[in-house]
Design a protein around this motif. Structure first.
Motif: not given
Length: 400
Positions: A150, A180-181, A208, A211-212, A214-217, A240, A244
């Protein structure tokens, strides 16, 4: 509606329709949660529908999950897996089979994301995507470093700061992406393929900050994993924190615990390299001096040997010997001549001492008769012609 009080005959279709209407009209069956174990699983890949049964210790119920719901699953259902499903109960009129129409499914006892992660990890590992034999070495002195992350994240600034401090000689190229997203996996995959296709950089850092799960998914995408595996450029995963782990970490050529650590992995420390170069220079200078000294000695030895083997060496030596002998002979000759001159001088003095002319000069004379020296008067008679030689001349006389 069928009047059950009045005896009459109904068709099977009417019966099934009536039962279906009863089930559909029951509000308690429109939104139910059911736990059970999956069995008789059939996954129709062409249509995307999933057919299965849910069972417990005593009973079994048929179920179906249509493609529009199945596509949202975060894991792959398997026989024997315990799940909790949400859906509605209805009847399939064609067979008269009542069943559960599943709208959502979650693993019972483990998160869907965790299960999906483990399933994908296991499948890719079996395919060999994580094998060490496929890992490419990280270049020691990269000229161009590609960073896929990012553009607004703190991870990028950390990476840039460390790269500038450790090895400012490298060019850093940033490929901005979402990390993310829903669209992040596709952007990450496209970025890896783009950098690989350009083929200009020496190493790629992708990652990156923390994060959780979900954030790293986005970094658990199968497409991203295959893009990294197919990438011809070495890839360092920096997703992470140290605790992670993502699929990206396993498939990359090297995993860094943090983005900052990734920057240290791909670059040498310039101060350490300068120190190393100085020590190597000193070592090479010492080695060079020893080498030159050794071979200079050997060269002198070979030169002396070659000089002695030179055909002119003996001749020159003889010439030098002749010159030495000539000098000795010259000195000896001079000495001999000097001695002879000295002897001659002495002899000359002696000869001068007995020289008849010198005797005559002292008043003596020499008398000769008929060319013979007269030594006694007895040798003369009256009337003999004689010759008297004096120091300054001679005269003739007659004996009286």
């Amino acid at each position: 509606m069928i009047d059950v009080k009045k005896p009459s005959f109904i068709t099977v279709s009417q019966l099934n329709y009536y039962v279906k209407s009863l089930l559909d009209g029951d509000t308690n069956l429109r939104y139910v949660f059911v736990s059970g174990e999956i069995s008789n699983l059939t996954d129709h890949y062409s249509s995307g529908h999933i057919y299965l049964s849910l069972k417990d210790e005593k009973s079994t119920v048929k179920a179906v999950m249509f493609s529009y719901s199945a596509k949202n699953l975060k894991f792959k259902p398997q026989n024997g897996m315990k799940v909790i499903v949400r859906g509605k109960v209805t009847l399939y009129e064609a067979t008269g089979q009542y069943q559960l129409y599943i709208e959502d499914m979650q693993p019972d006892g483990v998160g869907a994301l965790t299960l999906q992660f483990e399933q994908l990890k296991e499948r890719l590992e079996k395919e060999g995507l994580f094998d060490k034999k496929h890992k490419k070495p990280i270049p020691q002195f990269p000229k161009i470093i590609s960073v896929i992350t990012s553009p607004t994240g703190a991870a990028l600034q950390d990476i840039k700061n460390i790269l500038t401090r450790r090895w400012p000689f490298s060019e850093v190229r940033v490929t901005p992406v979402l990390v993310q997203g829903d669209s992040a996996p596709e952007m990450l995959t496209a970025a890896v393929k783009k950098v690989d296709a350009e083929g200009e950089c020496d190493v790629i850092i992708i990652g990156r900050g923390g994060g959780s799960m979900e954030d790293l998914w986005a970094f658990n995408s199968e497409d991203l994993a295959r893009a990294i595996f197919d990438c011809k450029i070495p890839v360092v995963s920096a997703v992470g924190h140290e605790i992670d782990f993502t699929i990206c970490d396993f498939v990359s050529d090297m995993r860094a615990p943090t983005p900052s650590a990734a920057a240290e992995i791909v670059t040498p420390d310039r101060f350490q390299q300068m120190d190393l170069l100085m020590r190597q220079r000193q070592y090479l200078e010492a080695l060079s001096d020893n080498f030159l000294q050794k071979y200079e000695t050997e060269l002198l030895h070979f030169s002396d040997t070659l000089e002695k083997l030179n055909p002119t060496y003996g001749f020159n030596e003889k010439v030098r010997e002749f010159e030495r002998m000539s000098e000795i002979f010259t000195l000896a000759g001079e000495k001999y001549i000097s001695e002879k001159e000295r002897s001659l001088s002495e002899l000359k003095h002696r000869l001068f001492a007995i020289n008849p002319t010198d005797v005559l000069s002292r008043g003596y004379s020499v008398t000769t008769k008929n060319g013979k020296t007269v030594y006694s008067v007895k040798e003369l008679s009256s009337g003999d012609s004689i010759k008297i030689t004096l120091s300054d001349g001679s005269l003739s006389a007659t004996v009286d």
